[in-house]
Scaffold this motif. Structure first.
Motif, PDB file in Angstrom:
ATOM      1  N   GLU A 269      10.945   4.991   4.211  1.00  0.00           N
ATOM      2  CA  GLU A 269      10.685   3.773   4.972  1.00  0.00           C
ATOM      3  C   GLU A 269      10.055   4.090   6.329  1.00  0.00           C
ATOM      4  O   GLU A 269       9.172   3.358   6.808  1.00  0.00           O
ATOM      5  CB  GLU A 269      11.979   2.985   5.170  1.00  0.00           C
ATOM      6  N   ASP A 270      10.480   5.180   6.962  1.00  0.00           N
ATOM      7  CA  ASP A 270       9.911   5.576   8.258  1.00  0.00           C
ATOM      8  C   ASP A 270       8.440   5.936   8.114  1.00  0.00           C
ATOM      9  O   ASP A 270       7.589   5.500   8.901  1.00  0.00           O
ATOM     10  CB  ASP A 270      10.683   6.777   8.830  1.00  0.00           C
ATOM     11  N   VAL A 271       8.125   6.756   7.114  1.00  0.00           N
ATOM     12  CA  VAL A 271       6.752   7.208   6.910  1.00  0.00           C
ATOM     13  C   VAL A 271       5.869   6.042   6.474  1.00  0.00           C
ATOM     14  O   VAL A 271       4.723   5.910   6.933  1.00  0.00           O
ATOM     15  CB  VAL A 271       6.710   8.353   5.878  1.00  0.00           C
ATOM     16  N   ASP A 272       6.398   5.200   5.616  1.00  0.00           N
ATOM     17  CA  ASP A 272       5.628   4.046   5.151  1.00  0.00           C
ATOM     18  C   ASP A 272       5.276   3.104   6.299  1.00  0.00           C
ATOM     19  O   ASP A 272       4.178   2.517   6.323  1.00  0.00           O
ATOM     20  CB  ASP A 272       6.414   3.277   4.083  1.00  0.00           C
ATOM     21  N   TYR A 273       6.181   2.955   7.244  1.00  0.00           N
ATOM     22  CA  TYR A 273       5.894   2.093   8.400  1.00  0.00           C
ATOM     23  C   TYR A 273       4.709   2.645   9.190  1.00  0.00           C
ATOM     24  O   TYR A 273       3.826   1.895   9.637  1.00  0.00           O
ATOM     25  CB  TYR A 273       7.122   1.984   9.307  1.00  0.00           C
TER      26      TYR A 273
END
Length: 550
Positions: A269-273
């Protein structure tokens, strides 16, 4: 007393190459036990016995490496067992004379004597002389003490965080002790203590308590120091950052490092953001590009390769391949190759091509050969440089083809041809040398010609060494070229040039001595023998070997 510190530091930065004989040291140590042991005598010992007294100094280590000297961890460990040491070290340690106390700190550290750890810890509280205090702390760190909290407080008071020499040593101490110290000091009211605590936690491993303390710091600290805690979060690859980190992206003080932490997160989720932010930009910003590139996560670096291949990037975007092991990994090779084939950005081409250095697979070779025809000279230059270890016949043929084209050739080609012993290109390189006004090409031409000299090149080499304005590198190569052609008439001039360079260091004369050893003759031998007792170990060994084989 300030003068005392300055003198010591100055001597550390201007260490002269003296023989560091242990017997001479023992004699001078005895002088150090005399009541009137002076500052000038102490400084002389600093200078003469740097490898013995300050093996823990980064300046000593750097100087020794330049001189090809090896420093053992505790060079005075055997001296520790002597009566001179046993009978005097305690007296020096407790002396009213600050010069003797400082000498004791250095000798204890050089001896690796942990029996004095308690006394040195006490000196952190009682030593009033600034220079002495610094060296007592350095001694404790070199002895690998586990008392990291007193040393932490010592560093906060005495280390220059802008030009740190002691903190790298401190970071080498016991990780558990360092971690506990950081836990005890991270909530200090002292800003430097907060910063150093956060930095320590980046070195001591990830656990639930560390994560909580760092995330609390990121939430509660002032913006001008939040970055230190964010850096540790990034280094430890802590995840689940998105909600905490979104506000940090609005501040120039925290945005770049916060992006790097998100790109390094193990949480999808962090990288996708971060990917969503990149997709919203018409020109992907430098900070987002760098965040993905610097990540330890292979998927993030792959995404960087995709961005620089398919998206618009800043016109002057610059990156380097240093400390980017993933770019060189087999895991990402296919992605790197795809990017090199498809990217239109010259800034990416000229730097990323270096990643293929040493690759021998057919796809990499095809890309490298294609890049040699690039219209941009910088791309061609770094492509040729990436081929410097190649032995491929196809590559060599292509390099020769490029060499023959004045509009396409680049200087790194020459070393590849020399290394592959392609010895039939003298006419091309003679023409390049005579007609080029570019220093790099003139040097490159001489590099080739001195490796494969013909008789007609004697005049070129002589013109170089007889020209008072010739560059040092040209003089050295021309001297070797003349030696390979056995031109004895050049001996006097080679000696003359060597003497001029000898003023700086005997090491500067290596090429001239090598040339003279090839030409031989009484005058050459006599001159070489003047280096027999050189302070330069490499030179003195060369002389011994040369004379033995004369």
């Amino acid at each position: 007393m300030k003068k005392h510190i300055i003198i010591l530091v100055t001597f550390l930065y201007t260490i002269v190459s003296f023989g560091q004989n242990i017997d001479d040291f023992k004699r001078d140590f005895k002088k150090g036990t005399e009541t009137e042991f002076s500052e000038s005598e102490l400084n002389e010992m600093f200078r003469t016995y740097s490898n013995l007294l300050t093996p823990h100094s980064d300046i000593t280590q750097l100087t020794a490496s330049f001189k090809n000297e090896r420093i053992v961890q505790y060079p005075l460990s055997e001296f520790k067992e002597t009566d001179d040491y046993k009978n005097n070290i305690q007296t020096l340690l407790n002396s009213e004379n600050p010069n003797q106390r400082l000498l004791s700190y250095l000798v204890i550290a050089g001896a690796g004597d942990k029996n004095y750890e308690k006394e040195l810890l006490e000196k952190l509280k009682t030593e009033k002389t600034k220079g002495n205090l610094i060296w007592s702390g350095m001694a404790l760190m070199y002895l690998q003490t586990n008392h990291t909290t007193p040393l932490f407080d010592f560093l906060i008071e005495n280390e220059n965080f802008g030009d740190s020499h002691m903190i790298p040593m401190y970071f080498q101490l016991n990780k558990d002790s360092l971690q506990n110290t950081a836990y005890n000091r991270i909530n200090s009211t002292n800003l430097k203590a907060k910063v150093l605590s956060a930095q320590l936690l980046s070195k001591t491993g990830k656990n639930e308590k560390t994560e909580k303390l760092l995330l609390d710091a990121i939430t509660n600290w002032e913006y001008n120091i939040k970055g230190y805690a964010i850096f540790s979060v990034k280094e430890l690859e802590i995840g689940n950052l998105k909600e905490t980190f979104i506000p940090l992206l609005d501040s120039t003080k925290t945005r770049p490092i916060a992006i790097e932490a998100l790109a390094n997160s193990p949480t999808k989720e962090d990288v996708d953001y971060l990917k969503q932010l990149a997709n919203k930009q018409e020109i992907v910003s430098k900070d987002i590009l760098n965040g993905f590139l610097k990540s330890k996560n292979p998927e993030s670096v792959k995404y960087w390769l995709e961005l620089v291949s398919s998206r618009e990037i800043p016109e002057k975007y610059y990156f380097n391949t240093l400390r980017k092991p993933l770019l060189f990994s087999d895991e990402l090779l296919s992605d790197v190759q795809t990017t090199l084939k498809t990217t239109k950005h010259l800034t990416i081409q000229k730097t990323l091509i270096r990643v293929l250095e040493g690759r021998e697979d057919s796809v990499s070779e095809e890309i490298l050969i294609a890049y040699l025809d690039n219209n941009d000279s910088h791309v061609r230059y770094w492509t040729a440089d990436a081929l410097k270890h190649s032995q491929s016949k196809v590559v060599i043929e292509k390099l020769i083809e490029i060499l023959k084209n004045p509009e396409k050739r680049v200087s790194p080609i020459s070393q590849v041809l020399v290394d592959n012993e392609i010895d039939s290109l003298q006419n091309i390189y003679t023409d390049i040398y005579k007609n080029s006004q570019n220093w790099e090409w003139r040097d490159s031409a001489i590099t080739y010609l001195y490796n494969f000299p013909h008789k007609e090149h004697i005049s070129i080499f002589k013109n170089i060494i007889n020209n008072e304005n010739s560059e040092v590198s040209l003089n050295r190569k021309a001297s070797i070229g003349l030696a390979r052609l056995n031109d004895k008439s050049s001996i006097d001039r080679i000696i003359e040039i060597s003497e001029k360079e000898r003023i700086g260091s005997d090491g500067n004369c290596y090429y001239y001595l090598m040339a003279l050893s090839k030409v031989k003759g009484l005058k050459a031998k006599k001159y070489i023998l003047t280096f027999e007792n050189s302070d330069s170990k490499n030179i003195s060994e060369f002389v011994r070997t040369t004379i033995d084989n004369w």
